[in-house]
Design a protein around this motif. Structure first.
Motif, PDB file in Angstrom:
ATOM      1  N   PHE A 113       0.833  -1.212   0.000  1.00  0.00           N
ATOM      2  CA  PHE A 113       0.000   0.000   0.000  1.00  0.00           C
ATOM      3  C   PHE A 113       0.863   1.255   0.000  1.00  0.00           C
ATOM      4  CE2 PHE A 113      -1.533   3.424   2.752  1.00  0.00           C
ATOM      5  CZ  PHE A 113      -2.586   3.898   1.977  1.00  0.00           C
ATOM      6  N   ALA A 114       1.849   1.299   0.896  1.00  0.00           N
ATOM      7  CA  ALA A 114       2.705   2.485   0.986  1.00  0.00           C
ATOM      8  C   ALA A 114       3.466   2.704  -0.315  1.00  0.00           C
ATOM      9  CB  ALA A 114       3.676   2.343   2.154  1.00  0.00           C
ATOM     10  N   ASN A 115       3.931   1.640  -0.920  1.00  0.00           N
ATOM     11  CA  ASN A 115       4.692   1.765  -2.157  1.00  0.00           C
ATOM     12  C   ASN A 115       3.823   2.276  -3.297  1.00  0.00           C
ATOM     13  OD1 ASN A 115       7.149   1.247  -3.786  1.00  0.00           O
ATOM     14  ND2 ASN A 115       5.859  -0.270  -4.770  1.00  0.00           N
ATOM     15  N   ILE A 116       2.606   1.729  -3.419  1.00  0.00           N
ATOM     16  CA  ILE A 116       1.717   2.122  -4.519  1.00  0.00           C
ATOM     17  C   ILE A 116       1.122   3.506  -4.291  1.00  0.00           C
ATOM     18  CG2 ILE A 116      -0.433   1.552  -5.702  1.00  0.00           C
ATOM     19  CD1 ILE A 116       0.217  -1.404  -5.156  1.00  0.00           C
ATOM     20  N   ALA A 117       0.661   3.751  -3.074  1.00  0.00           N
ATOM     21  CA  ALA A 117      -0.039   5.012  -2.798  1.00  0.00           C
ATOM     22  C   ALA A 117       0.903   6.200  -2.642  1.00  0.00           C
ATOM     23  CB  ALA A 117      -0.890   4.868  -1.534  1.00  0.00           C
ATOM     24  N   VAL A 118       2.101   5.956  -2.137  1.00  0.00           N
ATOM     25  CA  VAL A 118       3.013   7.067  -1.835  1.00  0.00           C
ATOM     26  C   VAL A 118       4.177   7.114  -2.825  1.00  0.00           C
ATOM     27  CG1 VAL A 118       4.574   8.045  -0.121  1.00  0.00           C
ATOM     28  CG2 VAL A 118       2.390   7.067   0.596  1.00  0.00           C
ATOM     29  N   LEU A 119       5.026   6.093  -2.802  1.00  0.00           N
ATOM     30  CA  LEU A 119       6.260   6.160  -3.586  1.00  0.00           C
ATOM     31  C   LEU A 119       6.003   6.146  -5.081  1.00  0.00           C
ATOM     32  CD1 LEU A 119       8.502   3.804  -1.423  1.00  0.00           C
ATOM     33  CD2 LEU A 119       8.352   6.299  -1.390  1.00  0.00           C
ATOM     34  N   GLN A 120       4.971   5.430  -5.515  1.00  0.00           N
ATOM     35  CA  GLN A 120       4.645   5.418  -6.940  1.00  0.00           C
ATOM     36  C   GLN A 120       3.559   6.431  -7.290  1.00  0.00           C
ATOM     37  OE1 GLN A 120       3.767   1.462  -8.388  1.00  0.00           O
ATOM     38  NE2 GLN A 120       5.554   0.562  -7.422  1.00  0.00           N
ATOM     39  N   GLY A 121       2.611   6.623  -6.390  1.00  0.00           N
ATOM     40  CA  GLY A 121       1.475   7.488  -6.701  1.00  0.00           C
ATOM     41  C   GLY A 121       1.733   8.970  -6.540  1.00  0.00           C
ATOM     42  N   LEU A 122       2.638   9.334  -5.619  1.00  0.00           N
ATOM     43  CA  LEU A 122       2.828  10.752  -5.317  1.00  0.00           C
ATOM     44  C   LEU A 122       4.219  11.276  -5.652  1.00  0.00           C
ATOM     45  CD1 LEU A 122       1.029  10.921  -1.839  1.00  0.00           C
ATOM     46  CD2 LEU A 122       0.074  11.425  -4.108  1.00  0.00           C
ATOM     47  N   VAL A 123       5.164  10.405  -5.904  1.00  0.00           N
ATOM     48  CA  VAL A 123       6.543  10.835  -6.161  1.00  0.00           C
ATOM     49  C   VAL A 123       6.862  10.671  -7.643  1.00  0.00           C
ATOM     50  CG1 VAL A 123       8.974  10.401  -5.682  1.00  0.00           C
ATOM     51  CG2 VAL A 123       7.283  10.226  -3.833  1.00  0.00           C
ATOM     52  N   THR A 124       7.320  11.771  -8.248  1.00  0.00           N
ATOM     53  CA  THR A 124       7.753  11.751  -9.650  1.00  0.00           C
ATOM     54  C   THR A 124       9.249  11.989  -9.698  1.00  0.00           C
ATOM     55  OG1 THR A 124       5.619  12.665 -10.361  1.00  0.00           O
ATOM     56  CG2 THR A 124       7.461  12.789 -11.918  1.00  0.00           C
ATOM     57  N   ASP A 125       9.988  10.983 -10.126  1.00  0.00           N
ATOM     58  CA  ASP A 125      11.452  11.087 -10.163  1.00  0.00           C
ATOM     59  C   ASP A 125      11.893  12.275 -11.005  1.00  0.00           C
ATOM     60  OD1 ASP A 125      11.710   8.847  -8.597  1.00  0.00           O
ATOM     61  OD2 ASP A 125      11.995   7.474 -10.290  1.00  0.00           O
ATOM     62  N   GLY A 126      12.767  13.081 -10.426  1.00  0.00           N
ATOM     63  CA  GLY A 126      13.347  14.202 -11.157  1.00  0.00           C
ATOM     64  C   GLY A 126      12.461  15.423 -11.268  1.00  0.00           C
ATOM     65  N   ASP A 127      11.234  15.363 -10.733  1.00  0.00           N
ATOM     66  CA  ASP A 127      10.319  16.508 -10.835  1.00  0.00           C
ATOM     67  C   ASP A 127       9.898  16.917  -9.429  1.00  0.00           C
ATOM     68  OD1 ASP A 127       8.329  18.364 -11.353  1.00  0.00           O
ATOM     69  OD2 ASP A 127       7.547  17.271 -13.090  1.00  0.00           O
ATOM     70  N   ALA A 128      10.685  17.797  -8.821  1.00  0.00           N
ATOM     71  CA  ALA A 128      10.427  18.205  -7.445  1.00  0.00           C
ATOM     72  C   ALA A 128       9.123  18.992  -7.307  1.00  0.00           C
ATOM     73  CB  ALA A 128      11.595  19.042  -6.924  1.00  0.00           C
ATOM     74  N   THR A 129       8.838  19.840  -8.278  1.00  0.00           N
ATOM     75  CA  THR A 129       7.634  20.683  -8.193  1.00  0.00           C
ATOM     76  C   THR A 129       6.364  19.836  -8.224  1.00  0.00           C
ATOM     77  OG1 THR A 129       8.784  22.513  -9.283  1.00  0.00           O
ATOM     78  CG2 THR A 129       6.370  22.578  -9.252  1.00  0.00           C
ATOM     79  N   ARG A 130       6.312  18.891  -9.158  1.00  0.00           N
ATOM     80  CA  ARG A 130       5.119  18.040  -9.248  1.00  0.00           C
ATOM     81  C   ARG A 130       4.989  17.144  -8.022  1.00  0.00           C
ATOM     82  NH1 ARG A 130       3.449  13.760 -14.097  1.00  0.00           N
ATOM     83  NH2 ARG A 130       1.591  12.939 -13.025  1.00  0.00           N
ATOM     84  N   THR A 131       6.125  16.613  -7.541  1.00  0.00           N
ATOM     85  CA  THR A 131       6.086  15.761  -6.355  1.00  0.00           C
ATOM     86  C   THR A 131       5.545  16.526  -5.159  1.00  0.00           C
ATOM     87  OG1 THR A 131       7.938  14.397  -7.119  1.00  0.00           O
ATOM     88  CG2 THR A 131       7.489  14.417  -4.749  1.00  0.00           C
ATOM     89  N   ALA A 132       6.024  17.751  -4.969  1.00  0.00           N
ATOM     90  CA  ALA A 132       5.555  18.563  -3.846  1.00  0.00           C
ATOM     91  C   ALA A 132       4.066  18.858  -3.970  1.00  0.00           C
ATOM     92  CB  ALA A 132       6.350  19.866  -3.777  1.00  0.00           C
ATOM     93  N   GLN A 149      13.331  25.706  -3.680  1.00  0.00           N
ATOM     94  CA  GLN A 149      14.316  25.110  -2.787  1.00  0.00           C
ATOM     95  C   GLN A 149      13.668  24.100  -1.836  1.00  0.00           C
ATOM     96  OE1 GLN A 149      15.830  28.835  -1.198  1.00  0.00           O
ATOM     97  NE2 GLN A 149      17.805  28.541  -2.254  1.00  0.00           N
ATOM     98  N   VAL A 150      12.496  24.442  -1.332  1.00  0.00           N
ATOM     99  CA  VAL A 150      11.785  23.529  -0.431  1.00  0.00           C
ATOM    100  C   VAL A 150      11.383  22.262  -1.176  1.00  0.00           C
ATOM    101  CG1 VAL A 150       9.716  23.226   0.982  1.00  0.00           C
ATOM    102  CG2 VAL A 150      10.965  25.398   1.049  1.00  0.00           C
ATOM    103  N   ASP A 151      10.880  22.428  -2.395  1.00  0.00           N
ATOM    104  CA  ASP A 151      10.475  21.269  -3.195  1.00  0.00           C
ATOM    105  C   ASP A 151      11.663  20.351  -3.466  1.00  0.00           C
ATOM    106  OD1 ASP A 151       8.035  22.491  -3.196  1.00  0.00           O
ATOM    107  OD2 ASP A 151       8.086  23.097  -5.312  1.00  0.00           O
TER     108      ASP A 151
END
Length: 265
Positions: A52-71, A154-156
Motif C-alpha cells: 500500500f505504501a509503495n503504490i499510494a506514496v512512492l509510486q502514486g505521489l513521487v515523480t522522479d526528477g520533478d520536485a515541483t510536481r512531487t511537492a 528550494q523547499v520542493d
C-alpha cells in the motif's frame, strides 16, 4: 507432605515465576505452532502494508526528477502520504514481531543460526526506521513553502532529496534483510520438515536483495531490481507457516526441560 523449609526442586534457582512472566517454551506443541502462525500472519500483513505504501506514496505521489510536481501531489494528498508513512512504521514494528516468532519456529533446527537470522532482521528494521524518518518530515517541510527563508523551489527540491535519501538508506538495509532470508533458507533446508524448494527460494530471495543493494551502488541505479522477481520465497514461507504449521514437530529433545525432582520430606 512436602517440607516447607526444603530447598527448591532440582533445576530451579528459586521460586517459580508467575505463568505470565515465564519465557515461552517454543518446544511445546501449541507454542511452536503458534509461533509459526504469528510469523506467517505477520509477514503477510507487513507485505500488504508495504505494498500500500509503495503504490499510494512512492509510486502514486513521487515523480522522479520533478520536485515541483512531487511537492504539489504530496500537498494535495497529505492524508494519504501520512497514512502511507504510518503504514511503513507499522511494517518496521511487524518486522520485530516476525523476527521474534521465527526464532521460535527455527530454534529446534539450529538455535545459534535462528538467533543470528533474527538479529539481521532486527538490524534491518532499525535501518528501515531511519529511512522512514526521512519521509515523515516531508509534510511539515512542504508547509514552509511560502516562508521567507527559502524559495518554494528550494523547499520542493529538499523534499524530493529526502525521498531519494529514504530510498538510499532502505536499499542499504536490504542487504541485511537479504542475509536474513538466506539464513532462513538454510534453516528450512536443514530442518527436514519443510519443502526443500521453499528453502532454495528463500536463499534466492536473499541473494536477490543483496544483489540489488550492491547493484545500486556499483551501477548508479542503472540495473533493474531483481528482487521484484525473487521475493516470492518469503511470501511462500508465510503461506506455508499459516497452512502447514501443524506439520512442524511439536518439540525437540534438545529443548526439553531437564527432569525436575522435588525434594520432599
Amino acid at each position: 507432605m512436602s517440607n516447607p523449609t526444603a530447598p527448591p526442586p532440582i533445576g530451579h534457582d528459586g521460586p517459580s515465576l508467575p505463568a505470565v512472566l515465564r519465557p515461552p517454551r517454543w518446544g511445546a506443541k501449541s507454542s511452536r505452532h503458534l509461533a509459526a502462525r504469528v510469523a506467517g500472519g505477520g509477514i503477510l500483513l507487513l507485505a500488504a502494508l508495504a505494498a500500500f505504501a509503495n503504490i499510494a506514496v512512492l509510486q502514486g505521489l513521487v515523480t522522479d526528477g520533478d520536485a515541483t510536481r512531487t511537492a504539489a501531489d504530496i500537498l494535495a494528498s497529505d492524508g494519504t502520504f501520512r497514512f502511507g508513512v504510518a503504514s511503513l512504521y507499522a511494517v518496521a514494528a511487524l518486522d520485530v514481531l516476525v523476527a521474534w516468532a521465527l526464532v521460535g519456529v527455527f530454534r529446534p533446527v539450529h538455535p545459534g543460526l535462528a538467533r543470528l537470522a533474527a538479529w539481521f532482521r532486527l538490524a534491518y528494521a532499525a535501518v528501515f526506521l531511519v529511512a522512514i524518518a526521512q519521509l515523515a518530515g516531508i509534510p511539515d517541510l512542504l508547509s514552509t513553502r511560502d516562508s521567507a527563508a527559502f524559495t518554494p523551489a528550494q523547499v520542493d527540491a529538499t523534499a524530493l532529496a529526502k525521498v531519494d535519501t529514504f530510498t538510499d538508506i532502505w536499499m542499504a538495509g536490504l542487504l541485511l534483510f537479504g542475509v536474513h532470508l538466506a539464513l532462513l533458507g538454510y534453516l528450512v533446508l536443514r530442518s527436514g520438515e519443510m519443502p526443500r524448494l521453499l528453502g532454495i527460494l528463500l536463499v534466492v530471495a536473499g541473494l536477490g536483495y543483496a544483489f540489488d543493494t550492491m547493484a545500486a551502488v556499483l551501477s548508479a541505479g542503472s540495473l533493474p531490481a531483481v528482487s521484484t522477481v525473487t521475493f516470492v520465497g518469503e511470501s511462500l514461507l508465510a503461506v506455508w507457516l499459516l497452512v502447514r504449521a501443524h506439520r512442524l514437530a511439536p518439540d525437540h529433545p534438545s529443548f526439553d526441560a531437564a527432569p525436575k525432582t522435588a525434594v520432599t520430606a
